[in-house]
Motif scaffolding. Sequence first.
Motif, PDB file in Angstrom:
ATOM      1  N   ARG A 327      -2.133   7.128  -3.990  1.00 31.02           N
ATOM      2  CA  ARG A 327      -1.077   6.277  -3.778  1.00 31.02           C
ATOM      3  C   ARG A 327      -0.998   5.323  -2.761  1.00 31.02           C
ATOM      4  O   ARG A 327      -0.479   4.259  -2.978  1.00 31.02           O
ATOM      5  N   ILE A 328      -1.750   5.622  -1.645  1.00 30.52           N
ATOM      6  CA  ILE A 328      -1.849   4.847  -0.586  1.00 30.52           C
ATOM      7  C   ILE A 328      -2.542   3.271  -1.363  1.00 30.52           C
ATOM      8  O   ILE A 328      -2.036   2.362  -0.855  1.00 30.52           O
ATOM      9  N   LYS A 329      -3.556   3.521  -1.897  1.00 28.11           N
ATOM     10  CA  LYS A 329      -4.319   2.365  -2.710  1.00 28.11           C
ATOM     11  C   LYS A 329      -3.110   1.355  -3.471  1.00 28.11           C
ATOM     12  O   LYS A 329      -3.246   0.275  -3.544  1.00 28.11           O
ATOM     13  N   GLU A 330      -2.408   2.286  -4.318  1.00 25.79           N
ATOM     14  CA  GLU A 330      -1.382   1.547  -5.333  1.00 25.79           C
ATOM     15  C   GLU A 330      -0.346   0.777  -4.382  1.00 25.79           C
ATOM     16  O   GLU A 330      -0.044  -0.401  -4.615  1.00 25.79           O
ATOM     17  N   GLU A 331      -0.020   1.398  -3.126  1.00 27.75           N
ATOM     18  CA  GLU A 331       0.974   0.617  -2.063  1.00 27.75           C
ATOM     19  C   GLU A 331       0.028  -0.688  -1.724  1.00 27.75           C
ATOM     20  O   GLU A 331       0.757  -1.860  -1.441  1.00 27.75           O
ATOM     21  N   PHE A 332      -1.176  -0.316  -1.319  1.00 23.10           N
ATOM     22  CA  PHE A 332      -1.891  -1.750  -0.951  1.00 23.10           C
ATOM     23  C   PHE A 332      -1.702  -3.005  -1.902  1.00 23.10           C
ATOM     24  O   PHE A 332      -1.644  -4.115  -1.666  1.00 23.10           O
ATOM     25  N   LYS A 333      -1.884  -2.565  -3.122  1.00 27.40           N
ATOM     26  CA  LYS A 333      -1.562  -3.676  -4.315  1.00 27.40           C
ATOM     27  C   LYS A 333      -0.685  -4.268  -4.252  1.00 27.40           C
ATOM     28  O   LYS A 333      -0.461  -5.351  -5.142  1.00 27.40           O
ATOM     29  N   LEU A 334       0.703  -3.645  -3.570  1.00 23.06           N
ATOM     30  CA  LEU A 334       1.857  -4.233  -3.889  1.00 23.06           C
ATOM     31  C   LEU A 334       1.841  -5.166  -2.555  1.00 23.06           C
ATOM     32  O   LEU A 334       3.015  -5.679  -2.281  1.00 23.06           O
ATOM     33  N   GLY A 335       0.896  -5.255  -1.704  1.00 24.37           N
ATOM     34  CA  GLY A 335       1.160  -6.113  -0.532  1.00 24.37           C
ATOM     35  C   GLY A 335       1.475  -5.559   0.869  1.00 24.37           C
ATOM     36  O   GLY A 335       1.872  -6.334   1.683  1.00 24.37           O
ATOM     37  N   LYS A 336       1.508  -4.199   0.790  1.00 25.57           N
ATOM     38  CA  LYS A 336       2.027  -3.747   2.024  1.00 25.57           C
ATOM     39  C   LYS A 336       0.927  -3.558   3.050  1.00 25.57           C
ATOM     40  O   LYS A 336      -0.020  -3.683   2.910  1.00 25.57           O
TER      41      LYS A 336
END
Length: 421
Positions: A327-336
């Motif tokens: 889930r954290i990886k997915e959030e990184f892909k959103l630019g967070k």
Amino acid sequence: MRNSKANKSKKIKSTITFLVIVLAIGLLAYSSAFGFKNIAGYKVKPFSQVINKGLDLQGGISVLEEIKGEEVDNATIDRTIEMLSMRVNPNGAKETTVSREGKNRIRIEIPGEFDAKKVLQNIGKTGKLEFKGPDDKVILTGKDVKDATAYMDQMGQPIVGLDLNPEGAKKFAEATAKFLGQQIGIYMDGESLTKPHVKDIISNGKATISGSKSLEEAKRQANIIKSGALPVTLEAVEFKTVGATLGQNALPLSMKAGAIGIGLVLLFMLIYYRGPGIMASIALVFYVIIVLATFAAANVTLTLSGIAGFLLTVGMAVDANVLIFERIKEEFKLGKSVKAATEAGFNRALSSILDSNITTVIAAIVLYSLGSGAVKGFALTLMIGIVLSIFTALTVTKLLLKLGIEMGLLNSSTHFGVKRG
């Protein structure tokens, strides 16, 4: 300038906290595996010495009880087996076995015990409980007692509470009216247990016995009275010790296999998730420690099925961390940012973690309620492990990741195994 000093101070504080946590977990891990011979005059034993082992791993005692002098139906024998099970294993944590043999015999197997005399004392002489009046005539027997419990009253005095069945309540009402102000003695196999005074006429089948010196004494008396409520008379006709059915090497080989499995899991987390994998590995070591400590504190008896349940929960603990990190990886892909992605990752993974674990807990509860023996042991270790795995993933792992970010060890998406395009 002030912000720079504040950040530096926060970094130092987080580093110290992290090192203290790692050191504490390391010491706990060492003491769990090897123990300490002398700490301030105390000896700390490793878990291998304090956790009870089942009959299949370490052997134990087998007692054969025979129903004497009366014909009984299957329902009465089933009730006797149930009550004996409660007697030898009141909290369900030990892997005791109570089963019927032939027409009128019941076998009791208790792991880790080899002293036949001690086992007989623990089981008790479950044949003849009697309430006698001053005229030495029997008022009640064990068949008239439904339950007995020990507790502290409002004045802080230890009390034994009796609950009689309808027939016993009627007989006891007549006896208390007849012997008001006198003593009614309670005897187990002819030996005096207590002689309380009759202060009131008791007509509702619920009586209290005072005079115990401590709550422990009251509990002992309640247990003896409850065990005396067996619907049949039993006599021990055989004692024998049994060896470990899977051999002396079963436990060390199982533990070795478990250690290798956990080691491979830790290696995978380190390689695939990098920085967070380190934090998850530390949390996983702590998880193993608290699960084993819970087994020891709850007096759980560990068998091979229990070891299987424990190792399964280790996999589920890792699964929770995998869900969070993905889930954290997915959030990184959103630019967070690192901090925002980590917080959002935990929040988004929470529902998935709870859903998967709660359904497994429900299944474990059903197994524990309906199963027996090895199935019950598997279910118990599974439930304990799942609950503690949720706690570890959502608190310990989260705390370690937070400290890692504040220390600067996890300040980039690459530290999480993510390359931003």
